[in-house]
Design a protein around this motif. Structure first.
Motif, PDB file in Angstrom:
ATOM      1  N   GLN A 121       0.818  -1.202   0.000  1.00 19.62           N
ATOM      2  CA  GLN A 121       0.000   0.000   0.000  1.00 19.62           C
ATOM      3  C   GLN A 121       0.856   1.259   0.000  1.00 19.62           C
ATOM      4  O   GLN A 121       0.487   2.278  -0.591  1.00 19.62           O
ATOM      5  N   GLN A 122       2.033   1.185   0.632  1.00 21.07           N
ATOM      6  CA  GLN A 122       2.937   2.330   0.633  1.00 21.07           C
ATOM      7  C   GLN A 122       3.447   2.628  -0.783  1.00 21.07           C
ATOM      8  O   GLN A 122       3.646   3.793  -1.146  1.00 21.07           O
ATOM      9  N   PHE A 123       3.628   1.565  -1.593  1.00 20.63           N
ATOM     10  CA  PHE A 123       4.090   1.768  -2.967  1.00 20.63           C
ATOM     11  C   PHE A 123       3.081   2.584  -3.777  1.00 20.63           C
ATOM     12  O   PHE A 123       3.452   3.266  -4.732  1.00 20.63           O
ATOM     13  N   GLY A 124       1.811   2.493  -3.415  1.00 15.71           N
ATOM     14  CA  GLY A 124       0.778   3.142  -4.213  1.00 15.71           C
ATOM     15  C   GLY A 124       0.304   4.475  -3.667  1.00 15.71           C
ATOM     16  O   GLY A 124      -0.719   5.003  -4.127  1.00 15.71           O
ATOM     17  N   THR A 125       1.034   5.037  -2.726  1.00 16.92           N
ATOM     18  CA  THR A 125       0.620   6.296  -2.101  1.00 16.92           C
ATOM     19  C   THR A 125       0.374   7.405  -3.116  1.00 16.92           C
ATOM     20  O   THR A 125      -0.580   8.177  -3.002  1.00 16.92           O
ATOM     21  N   ASN A 126       1.242   7.500  -4.114  1.00 14.27           N
ATOM     22  CA  ASN A 126       1.138   8.571  -5.104  1.00 14.27           C
ATOM     23  C   ASN A 126       0.564   8.106  -6.439  1.00 14.27           C
ATOM     24  O   ASN A 126       0.752   8.747  -7.472  1.00 14.27           O
ATOM     25  N   LYS A 127      -0.132   6.980  -6.411  1.00 16.12           N
ATOM     26  CA  LYS A 127      -0.688   6.387  -7.630  1.00 16.12           C
ATOM     27  C   LYS A 127       0.450   6.104  -8.620  1.00 16.12           C
ATOM     28  O   LYS A 127       1.540   5.790  -8.214  1.00 16.12           O
ATOM     29  N   ARG A 128       0.165   6.163  -9.929  1.00 13.44           N
ATOM     30  CA  ARG A 128       1.184   5.860 -10.945  1.00 13.44           C
ATOM     31  C   ARG A 128       1.871   4.526 -10.653  1.00 13.44           C
ATOM     32  O   ARG A 128       3.098   4.408 -10.689  1.00 13.44           O
ATOM     33  N   VAL A 129       1.078   3.510 -10.312  1.00 14.46           N
ATOM     34  CA  VAL A 129       1.626   2.203  -9.992  1.00 14.46           C
ATOM     35  C   VAL A 129       0.799   1.119 -10.674  1.00 14.46           C
ATOM     36  O   VAL A 129      -0.428   1.242 -10.801  1.00 14.46           O
ATOM     37  N   VAL A 130       1.487   0.099 -11.150  1.00 14.35           N
ATOM     38  CA  VAL A 130       0.843  -1.111 -11.664  1.00 14.35           C
ATOM     39  C   VAL A 130       1.306  -2.248 -10.766  1.00 14.35           C
ATOM     40  O   VAL A 130       2.502  -2.511 -10.664  1.00 14.35           O
ATOM     41  N   MET A 131       0.363  -2.894 -10.107  1.00 22.09           N
ATOM     42  CA  MET A 131       0.724  -3.977  -9.186  1.00 22.09           C
ATOM     43  C   MET A 131      -0.087  -5.219  -9.508  1.00 22.09           C
ATOM     44  O   MET A 131      -1.276  -5.130  -9.799  1.00 22.09           O
ATOM     45  N   ASP A 132       0.572  -6.362  -9.495  1.00 27.36           N
ATOM     46  CA  ASP A 132      -0.139  -7.610  -9.750  1.00 27.36           C
ATOM     47  C   ASP A 132      -0.009  -8.555  -8.567  1.00 27.36           C
ATOM     48  O   ASP A 132       0.951  -8.477  -7.803  1.00 27.36           O
TER      49      ASP A 132
END
Length: 231
Positions: A121-132
């Motif tokens: 969830q910390q990786f996605g703080t600023n959006k601009r993320v693709v996670m699988d």
């Protein structure tokens, strides 16, 4: 262009990581392979004799979670980030069949899931993320602007995985791979903590008969349409 979060879930060996890497590179987003994180914890357990075919010391693994460090470092030659376990690159080691046999058992542990979900969830703080992964659209990013659910027949997935492993020199059989995939499907779908399910607002993609290029074009179009609709 509006920044969004792209959550990609689905069964094992459906090509989630492949499409996620492609999308992240095209969009210039951060790519996070959540499955690699669970695999790295599994590798740690194997290296420290905490899990095997005959035993699994869950409590001992839980007790050392705080000293397991996971990081992603971008590899410019490969064009994506590789995972490091306690500062050691383990990208290749976590992909072998031995890790695959145990990873679903490790991922069942609530304490492991809580630790990794918090990091994800910390990786996605600023959006601009693709996670699988398995629970990205349902648990990690339930409010993601776009959710994709990947699917394909077990035999098709086993064939792809078999070709991938044999190409890099691993000695495996098709039946061994198929059995592993079917077992992981069962464990992932029936575990009590964050089971693999399709989010209500996810778009399902069955890529059984798609090439990698066809899959990318279809999903990239979906992503761009979603971004444009949010302007």
């Amino acid at each position: 262009m509006k920044d969004i979060t792209v959550a990609i879930d689905g069964f094992s060996s459906t090509g989630k990581s492949t499409i996620a890497k492609q999308l992240a590179k095209k969009l210039e987003y951060v790519y996070v392979d959540s499955g690699a994180m669970y695999r790295a914890v599994t590798l740690y357990a194997m290296q420290h004799q905490l899990i095997s075919n005959t035993f699994f010391y869950k409590d001992k693994l839980i007790s050392v979670l705080d000293i397991i460090s996971l990081k992603f470092k971008f590899n410019t030659d490969l064009g994506f980030a590789e995972i490091y376990l306690n500062d050691i690159n383990v990208e290749k080691e976590i992909r072998n069949i031995e890790v695959s046999e145990f990873v679903s058992k490790v991922a069942e542990i609530s304490e492991v899931r809580r630790k990794l979900v918090e990091q994800q969830q910390q990786f996605g703080t600023n959006k601009r993320v693709v996670m699988d992964g398995r629970d990205i659209g349902t648990v990690v990013f339930p409010n993601a602007e776009l959710k994709i659910f990947m699917n394909a027949s077990a035999k098709k997935r086993a064939q792809r995985r078999f070709e991938e492993l044999t190409k890099r020199g691993d000695k495996v059989t098709f039946d061994e791979i198929l059995k592993n995939i079917e077992y992981r499907d069962y464990i992932d779908s029936t575990r009590k903590d964050s089971p693999l399910i399709k989010a209500n607002d996810a778009i399902e993609i069955d890529n059984s008969e798609m090439t990698i290029d066809e899959q990318f074009e279809k999903i990239y179009t979906i992503v761009i349409n979603k971004i444009n609709s949010l302007k």
